[in-house]
Enzyme design. Structure first.
Site, PDB file in Angstrom:
ATOM      1  N   GLU A   1      -5.432 -19.017 -18.401  1.00  0.00           N
ATOM      2  CA  GLU A   1      -6.267 -19.667 -16.910  1.00  0.00           C
ATOM      3  C   GLU A   1      -7.512 -19.763 -17.804  1.00  0.00           C
ATOM      4  OE1 GLU A   1      -8.826 -18.989 -13.163  1.00  0.00           O
ATOM      5  OE2 GLU A   1      -9.251 -18.190 -15.443  1.00  0.00           O
TER       6      GLU A   1
ATOM      7  N   ASP B   1      -7.712 -14.466 -18.033  1.00  0.00           N
ATOM      8  CA  ASP B   1      -9.076 -14.579 -17.293  1.00  0.00           C
ATOM      9  C   ASP B   1      -9.801 -16.114 -18.098  1.00  0.00           C
ATOM     10  OD1 ASP B   1      -9.761 -14.612 -14.225  1.00  0.00           O
ATOM     11  OD2 ASP B   1     -11.436 -14.074 -15.467  1.00  0.00           O
TER      12      ASP B   1
ATOM     13  N   ASP C   1      -1.708  -0.738  -3.954  1.00  0.00           N
ATOM     14  CA  ASP C   1      -1.849   0.009  -4.889  1.00  0.00           C
ATOM     15  C   ASP C   1      -0.384  -0.430  -6.302  1.00  0.00           C
ATOM     16  OD1 ASP C   1       0.075   1.449  -3.846  1.00  0.00           O
ATOM     17  OD2 ASP C   1      -1.782   2.348  -2.565  1.00  0.00           O
TER      18      ASP C   1
ATOM     19  N   ASP D   1       0.684  -1.031  -0.219  1.00  0.00           N
ATOM     20  CA  ASP D   1      -0.263  -0.042   0.017  1.00  0.00           C
ATOM     21  C   ASP D   1       0.924   0.920   0.275  1.00  0.00           C
ATOM     22  OD1 ASP D   1      -1.638   1.837   0.847  1.00  0.00           O
ATOM     23  OD2 ASP D   1      -2.304   1.422   2.733  1.00  0.00           O
TER      24      ASP D   1
ATOM     25  N   ASP E   1      -3.963   3.578   2.167  1.00  0.00           N
ATOM     26  CA  ASP E   1      -5.315   3.679   3.118  1.00  0.00           C
ATOM     27  C   ASP E   1      -6.056   2.325   2.666  1.00  0.00           C
ATOM     28  OD1 ASP E   1      -4.998   2.530   0.209  1.00  0.00           O
ATOM     29  OD2 ASP E   1      -6.502   3.337  -1.342  1.00  0.00           O
TER      30      ASP E   1
END
Length: 538
Positions: A287, A213, A34, A26, A30
């Site tokens: 995948e 995906d 990220d 992070d 927050d």
């Protein structure tokens, strides 16, 4: 950094490290990971010894499925940063000798994608609706779903639009996952063109590859007919299984008109042609949860994708026979294609826990990892496995996985808990904030932080670093394998390299002709290999 002086494309021997973007690092405090956080930790990945990182979706999204519900494929969600942050990450990774693979989600969009909003507004029979799989319902007034398909996340795979004066008997739309993830209709040329443009967008920004995906799900049987079931089969997925994705392959039903349709391979021929126009050995890995090794291998034919995830190693129970079968079947099926090996990812229970947890689970996890890293092809690691992290029992009030929200079953939150980096209490250096991150970390993780394990030469992190360093010395071992089993001992010969894995409860003798130990997953004394231990010998 990439293996030097290797005539093969970089991805054929690469060790790729999966970064689950919300849970890696992070940067702004927050509590959510990220892109700047990832960039700040890239030197750690270089020092770990991996060749590439795969980053899960960071695109604009309502986050109903944590980024796998994309509303804009050509931007960055403000939660994770900006396009400038993405460019900085890619450039920094390249400067450190790391390749960057990004996730692409072509089976479905978010219901907040501009296309889906246009489709809802445009009405039945419109070109806008033709981008998705809208159908009228069955029964009086169309009140029943168009077919009997089930969502992987529980319940029917169809939701009905609200009735309006313009559409009093509204259509239904297909969503094989969450209701906020409407499936695209890949029989529509507009869908093909949109994703070619998306691939170009990120290739032009310098990404080295794509993880695709649900690569097996793009096309559905053309008539969307009912699924047929043999005796003992049902439409429901076993959500108590390792995870919802694994449930797809474990069912092995006799009829699945929503998965692995032959037309999907034309998509990847299109994509391969595009990838081949870019310099630098750009690649794509599928995948594809298919029901046979043969169907999986079709995704890596010479004019299609470069790799597909080989989940057989992940699915194998702890036994020498099971692992031997996986290795033998993989080599026989994939032939000259580059095989992949994986033990954990963001969709499955962490392998230390799957292998029994505690000291036994950790020993088995390290042993399975060392055996895997000794095999030819590419290996995919999941963030935190190098620390020996186990599955976390996330309290119900902190769960966010849509599989949990829709069914109340285990879900996948327990493998997605943010990585502990330093200090004695949560958030363990995950970011500059002081509170718990988006999924709370266990209070007893202080001995599992990167900081703690770096200082311990016997830690799992130190073992992973030694194993990845040793892997660079065996690339000359060749790709030919001879696999045998003697009781609980798996014995793999790869040229001058010998890989031994003791899956039993007692020590076994190391064969006299096996050479000297190069590295082992645990202590080895003399010519005796302890239980739950692997070793490389030359």
């Amino acid at each position: 950094m990439a293996i030097l002086n290797d005539p093969k494309p970089w991805w054929q021997n690469a060790v790729c490290y999966q970064v689950y973007v919300r849970s890696f690092a992070d940067g702004d405090g927050d509590g959510v990971g990220d892109l700047p956080g990832i960039t700040s930790r890239l030197p750690y990945l270089r020092d770990l010894g991996v060749d590439a990182l795969w980053i899960t979706p960071f695109y604009p999204s309502p986050q109903n499925d944590h980024g796998y519900d994309v509303s804009d494929y050509r931007d960055v969600d403000p939660l994770f940063g900006s396009l400038d942050d993405a460019d900085t990450l890619i450039a920094t990774a390249h400067d450190l000798g790391l390749r960057v693979i990004v996730d692409i989600v072509p089976n479905h969009t978010s219901d907040e994608h501009a296309w889906f909003r246009e489709a809802v507004a445009a009405g039945p029979g419109s070109p806008e609706r033709a981008r998705y799989l809208f159908r009228p319902g069955r029964g009086e007034g169309g009140t029943e779903p168009p077919n009997n398909w089930a969502s992987v996340f529980g319940g029917p795979a169809w939701d009905r639009l609200p009735a309006t004066p313009e559409e009093p008997e509204p259509e239904w739309y297909l969503h094989l996952f969450d209701s906020s993830q409407p499936d695209l209709d890949w029989r529509n040329p507009e869908v093909h063109q949109m994703f070619l443009d998306v691939l170009r967008f990120w290739l032009d920004r310098g990404v080295d590859g794509f993880r695709i995906d649900v690569a097996h799900g793009l096309y559905k049987e053309a008539t969307l007919r009912d699924q047929e079931f043999a005796v003992g089969e049902s439409a429901s997925y076993d959500h108590a299984s390792v995870n919802t994705d694994q449930a797809m392959v474990e069912r092995r039903l006799t009829d699945e008109p929503m998965w692995d349709q032959p037309e999907v391979h034309e998509v990847y021929r299109e994509w391969r042609k595009l990838l081949d126009t870019y310099a630098g050995d750009r690649m794509a890995v599928a995948e594809a949860w298919t029901t046979t090794a043969e169907s999986m291998a079709r995704f890596v034919r010479p004019d299609e994708l470069h790799q597909t995830f080989n989940f057989s190693w992940l699915l194998a129970p702890w036994s020498a026979e099971s692992f031997a079968k996986v290795v033998t079947d993989t080599v026989e099926t994939f032939g000259s294609a580059s095989p992949t090996w994986v033990l954990s990812n963001h969709d499955v229970v962490r392998h230390v826990t799957r292998y029994g947890g505690g000291e036994v689970g950790l020993a088995r996890g390290r042993a399975a990892t060392l055996a895997m890293l000794g095999l030819p092809g590419s290996a995919y690691l999941y963030q935190g496995e190098e620390l020996g992290l186990e599955q976390v029992d996330v309290p119900p009030e902190a769960r966010q996985d849509p599989a949990w929200l829709r069914t109340g079953d285990e879900g996948r939150d327990g493998c997605r808990v943010p990585v502990p980096w330093s200090s004695q209490e949560p958030p363990f250096g995950f970011g500059p904030g002081t509170g718990q991150p988006w999924i709370p970390q266990p209070a007893d993780w202080s001995e599992l932080t990167v900081e703690a394990e770096q200082a311990d030469p016997e830690s799992t992190l130190s073992f992973y670093r030694r194993a990845l360093e040793a892997r660079r010395t065996i690339q000359d071992a060749g790709d030919e394998l001879a696999v045998s089993v003697d009781g609980d001992l798996l014995d793999v010969r790869r040229g001058s390299l010998r890989i031994l894995l003791n899956c039993g409860d007692s020590a076994v003798d190391i064969p006299a002709d096996a050479g000297q130990v190069v590295i082992a997953s645990g202590p080895v004394s003399g010519r005796s290999l302890p239980p739950n231990t692997a070793a490389w010998l030359r």
